[in-house]
Design an enzyme around this catalytic site. Structure first.
Site, PDB file in Angstrom:
ATOM      1  N   LYS A  52      -0.862   4.380   8.745  1.00  0.00           N
ATOM      2  CA  LYS A  52      -0.320   5.173   7.641  1.00  0.00           C
ATOM      3  C   LYS A  52       0.871   6.021   8.081  1.00  0.00           C
ATOM      4  O   LYS A  52       1.781   6.271   7.295  1.00  0.00           O
ATOM      5  CB  LYS A  52      -1.412   6.043   7.002  1.00  0.00           C
ATOM      6  CG  LYS A  52      -2.434   5.221   6.226  1.00  0.00           C
ATOM      7  CD  LYS A  52      -3.305   6.086   5.336  1.00  0.00           C
ATOM      8  CE  LYS A  52      -4.195   5.213   4.450  1.00  0.00           C
ATOM      9  NZ  LYS A  52      -5.162   5.983   3.675  1.00  0.00           N
ATOM     10  N   LYS A  65      -7.941  -6.095   2.414  1.00  0.00           N
ATOM     11  CA  LYS A  65      -9.024  -5.704   1.525  1.00  0.00           C
ATOM     12  C   LYS A  65      -8.465  -5.133   0.228  1.00  0.00           C
ATOM     13  O   LYS A  65      -7.356  -4.591   0.208  1.00  0.00           O
ATOM     14  CB  LYS A  65      -9.953  -4.699   2.207  1.00  0.00           C
ATOM     15  CG  LYS A  65      -9.482  -3.273   2.185  1.00  0.00           C
ATOM     16  CD  LYS A  65     -10.635  -2.341   2.556  1.00  0.00           C
ATOM     17  CE  LYS A  65     -10.265  -0.887   2.275  1.00  0.00           C
ATOM     18  NZ  LYS A  65     -10.231  -0.550   0.856  1.00  0.00           N
ATOM     19  N   LYS A  71      -7.397   0.937  -3.315  1.00  0.00           N
ATOM     20  CA  LYS A  71      -6.779   1.774  -4.343  1.00  0.00           C
ATOM     21  C   LYS A  71      -5.316   1.976  -4.045  1.00  0.00           C
ATOM     22  O   LYS A  71      -4.492   2.084  -4.921  1.00  0.00           O
ATOM     23  CB  LYS A  71      -7.455   3.145  -4.359  1.00  0.00           C
ATOM     24  CG  LYS A  71      -8.764   3.148  -5.063  1.00  0.00           C
ATOM     25  CD  LYS A  71      -9.224   4.568  -5.247  1.00  0.00           C
ATOM     26  CE  LYS A  71     -10.443   4.847  -4.397  1.00  0.00           C
ATOM     27  NZ  LYS A  71     -10.132   5.456  -3.111  1.00  0.00           N
TER      28      LYS A  71
END
Ligand code: ATP
Ligand code: MG
Length: 322
Positions: free
Chosen positions: A112, A193, A196
């Protein structure tokens, strides 16, 4: 008695992966004598650039969806993490017993923080806050998907080291894996995967998606050119993901399919059958946001004494005054 804790980040709309991998196991676990905690981890949703209004709306929406999916507030304490300030207090105490290098080597932090833009300090210390979330409630079991394994290991390391150095303070939690479907993959990119926070919604089935939207996303799901419906996650990740979704939604082993089109049609129907009652219940609950807020306030009141007791133990062990 076993305490089980599950957290949901209000970073976006809850999706089919969340439902099958976390919400359904949580709801099923309520049936046993297990004490269950369901937390909307709103502070974790602030580790990346965020919009305050969206955060508030998503926190309430996540709580509403959890209730719509069968979370029973009489059996499960449902609340938002930030409503219990002991999370942030314990977070700081644990930061004082965690090395910088331990946080910096977390895969999720590396990924990230490499995405570009300013990196918030909270992104680095996020796994320590997650450790606080878990240790605060003396949770014995934490359901974890693959993406959280490393963070749970860090939690265990922090707890064991704290206990060894400052005296028995925390329960060391075990990670438990839902028996099946630990991981639902993105329909548009079945090697990742369903998430969100993925860039587009094309491969993600939202729990509130209308039937037509579900059909579109399913029929466009990426497969392969082999043209054979076979369960082979390595060689045919897209088809295998569809078979997994079908099996999870129907509770049965999928039969044989002559082609991808018929498989996709059954997946669409099975997903819609599963989501329709949740959508309906969500609409009823969304009409009464006061009710959802009341449930959250009750959940907070229920867990706060345990949270306070843990913080008190940790403070005393570390040499802080009452
Ligand atoms: P984000 O992208 O913001 O991390 P997320 O989609 O990973 O969001 P989380 O709020 O991090 O969702 O996870 C909530 C719960 O849902 C966790 O228990 C997590 O393991 C589970 N979960 C998330 N994605 C999937 C998935 N694709 N398949 C199965 N379970 C999942
Ligand atoms: Mg996640």
């Amino acid at each position: 008695m076993t305490k089980r804790l599950t957290g949901f980040q209000p970073t976006g709309n809850l999706h089919l992966g969340n439902l099958l991998g976390a919400m359904r196991p949580l709801v099923a676990g309520q049936e046993s004598a297990t004490e269950t905690i369901a937390m909307i981890v709103d502070l974790h949703a602030m580790t990346m650039e965020h919009d305050p209004r969206a955060l508030r709306a998503r926190t309430l929406e996540a709580a509403t969806l959890l209730l719509a999916a069968g979370v029973d507030p009489r059996r499960t304490a449902l609340f938002a993490q930030s409503q219990v300030p002991e999370h942030t207090e314990l977070h700081y105490l644990l930061e004082c017993t965690t090395a910088y290098g331990e946080a910096a080597r977390m895969i999720q932090f590396k990924e990230k923080s490499a995405a570009g833009g300013p990196v918030r300090l909270s992104l680095l210390t996020y796994p320590v806050l997650m450790a606080a979330d878990i240790l605060l409630y003396d949770a014995h079991e934490v359901p974890v998907g693959d993406d959280q394994n490393q963070h749970l290991e860090l939690t265990r390391t922090i707890a064991e080291r704290f206990n060894a150095r400052y005296g028995e303070t925390f329960v060391v939690p075990e990670g438990v894996r839902p028996e099946s479907a630990a991981r639902i993959m993105d329909l548009a990119d079945p090697t990742r995967k369903m998430s969100k926070s993925s860039a587009t919604a094309a491969g993600r089935i939202g729990l509130l998606d209308e039937p037509e939207v579900i059909r579109k996303k399913t029929s466009r799901a990426v497969t392969d050119t082999l043209g054979v419906v076979r369960y082979d996650p390595e060689g045919q990740p897209g088809v295998s993901n569809l078979l997994d979704i079908l099996a999870e939604c129907t509770g049965e082993r999928p039969g044989a399919y002559p082609n991808y089109g018929t498989l996709k049609r059954d997946v669409t129907d099975a997903v819609d059958t599963l989501l329709a009652p949740i959508r309906k219940r969500h609409a009823e609950l969304a009409d009464d946001p006061g009710y959802v807020r009341e449930i959250l306030a009750e959940g907070k009141t229920r867990v706060r004494p345990a949270a306070r007791a843990t913080v008190r133990r940790a403070r005393a062990a570390l040499g802080l005054l009452d």
